[in-house]
Write a protein that holds these residues in place. Structure first.
Motif, mmCIF file in Angstrom:
data_model
loop_
_atom_site.group_PDB
_atom_site.id
_atom_site.type_symbol
_atom_site.label_atom_id
_atom_site.label_comp_id
_atom_site.label_asym_id
_atom_site.label_seq_id
_atom_site.Cartn_x
_atom_site.Cartn_y
_atom_site.Cartn_z
ATOM 1 N N GLU A 15 -5.816 5.047 -1.654
ATOM 2 C CA GLU A 15 -4.278 4.975 -1.831
ATOM 3 C C GLU A 15 -3.791 3.692 -1.073
ATOM 4 O OE1 GLU A 15 -2.605 8.428 0.007
ATOM 5 O OE2 GLU A 15 -3.012 9.671 -1.727
ATOM 6 N N TRP A 48 1.031 -0.804 1.532
ATOM 7 C CA TRP A 48 1.274 0.880 1.317
ATOM 8 C C TRP A 48 -0.009 1.503 1.406
ATOM 9 C CZ3 TRP A 48 2.702 -2.961 -2.150
ATOM 10 C CH2 TRP A 48 3.895 -3.391 -2.086
ATOM 11 N N GLY A 90 -0.304 5.029 -0.419
ATOM 12 C CA GLY A 90 0.190 5.934 -1.405
ATOM 13 C C GLY A 90 1.760 5.397 -1.503
ATOM 14 N N GLU A 91 2.906 6.142 -1.264
ATOM 15 C CA GLU A 91 4.126 5.582 -1.471
ATOM 16 C C GLU A 91 4.599 5.155 -0.121
ATOM 17 O OE1 GLU A 91 5.259 5.321 -4.333
ATOM 18 O OE2 GLU A 91 3.617 5.914 -5.102
ATOM 19 N N GLU A 92 3.940 5.165 0.903
ATOM 20 C CA GLU A 92 4.385 4.824 2.301
ATOM 21 C C GLU A 92 4.262 3.589 2.603
ATOM 22 O OE1 GLU A 92 3.607 5.764 7.069
ATOM 23 O OE2 GLU A 92 2.522 6.743 5.455
ATOM 24 N N SER A 93 5.226 2.578 2.777
ATOM 25 C CA SER A 93 5.137 1.420 3.093
ATOM 26 C C SER A 93 4.647 1.350 4.533
ATOM 27 C CB SER A 93 6.517 0.472 3.272
ATOM 28 O OG SER A 93 6.508 -0.871 3.479
#
Length: 328
Positions: free
Chosen positions: A10, A22, A24-27
């Motif tokens: 991810e 990142w 996944g979608e987390e910065s």
């Protein structure tokens, strides 16, 4: 060497724009500009180890601060905490980025797509080649390594921008091969205004204008190019551009646009004629590259232009030859 490890599947990184990370979608936080410079220098090496001395030189050049070594170690430690100790690894007195999947870095994705486009073009599938080149160019998100300090980042920005322009030229060349000359004129006009000394763009614009029935404007582009090169650099246009001007003046039938856009793979079998891959971070030797390219382009009809390279072992003869061959 890039490694694929499921635990880091991810993780994603951006280099063709601001340097970002990142999960996944987390910065993820990438730290100060110099810490991002360290991250970029490691990612650009695609798994190869960078020594502490190389990283110091990348970040500060010939005048590093007295605390450069402990600062580099601090940056690496912080990145290890954010990304994982199996991603930022210590090797032989240096550091490397490891255990990332194939598509984790946007630069790697653009490189893969560019190679795929070359294969499609070699197979005669111009439609596929153009589509894939468009996808490669869409990966860019502004200026590469934006805001990253240091001499290494500066050099890589210039290299990546040059590569992006080469991809654009290849895509526009495919446009002309497929009869999309009218659509290409507007884009080429804007590009030549932004890069007035780039002769390949001027050549494509001349051809697009000529095929659009605008012969006088095509010749005016050549005249403007010749004046600009003389004023700015004190040189004449390269032989290929001058040759195109002569062909336009003579209304060479071979310059005519294809009768219909060419799509799909070629019907005839493709004869293998592949070159070795060029060095991705080839720099310097600009004068030699231009000179050799012009010599190779000077052959006419059945006359083959030949050049030879000489030099002691290890100076980069093969890398230079392959670079010129790809351009030719």
């Amino acid at each position: 060497m890039r490694e694929s490890v499921s635990g880091n599947a991810e993780l994603r990184f951006s280099l063709l724009g601001p340097v970002r990370a990142w999960r996944g979608e987390e910065s993820l936080p990438t730290g100060s500009p110099y810490q991002r410079a360290l991250l970029a220098a490691l990612l650009m090496r695609e798994g190869r180890t960078a020594t502490a001395a190389e990283l110091i030189d990348s970040l500060w050049g010939a005048e590093p601060p007295a605390s450069a070594l402990p600062v580099v170690r601090t940056y690496a430690s912080r990145l290890r905490k954010v990304l994982g100790s199996d991603v930022v690894v210590s090797r032989s007195g240096g550091y490397a980025i490891s255990a990332l999947p194939e598509g984790a870095v946007d630069l790697w994705t653009a490189q893969r797509l560019a190679e795929e486009a070359e294969r499609a073009r070699a197979a005669g599938d111009l439609d596929q080649a153009r589509d894939v080149l468009g996808r490669a160019l869409a990966v860019w998100d502004g200026e590469p390594l934006a805001g990253v300090p240091g001499p290494y980042a500066e050099a890589q920005r210039a290299r990546l921008e040059e590569w992006r322009l080469q991809l654009i030229e290849s895509r526009l060349d495919l446009d002309l091969e497929q009869g999309r000359h009218a659509e290409a004129v507007a884009e080429l006009t804007a590009l030549t205004a932004a890069h007035p000394l780039r002769e390949r763009l001027r050549e494509l614009l001349m051809l697009a204008l000529y095929r659009s029935g605008r012969q006088a404007e095509a010749l005016a582009v050549y005249a403007d190019t010749r004046r600009l090169l003389a004023e700015e650099l004190g040189v004449d246009p390269r032989p290929g551009l001058s040759y195109l001007q002569q062909r336009i003046l003579q209304a060479d039938p071979a310059l005519s646009a294809p009768s219909a856009p060419v799509t799909g793979p070629a019907a005839l079998p493709v004869v293998p004629a592949q070159l070795p891959a060029s060095v991705p971070d080839f720099t310097g030797r600009t004068a030699f590259v231009e000179e050799l390219h012009d010599v190779l382009a000077s052959g006419e009809g059945e006359v083959m232009a030949v050049s030879s390279l000489t030099g002691i072992g290890g100076v980069g003869k093969t890398a230079l030859a392959v670079q010129v061959a790809h351009r030719a």
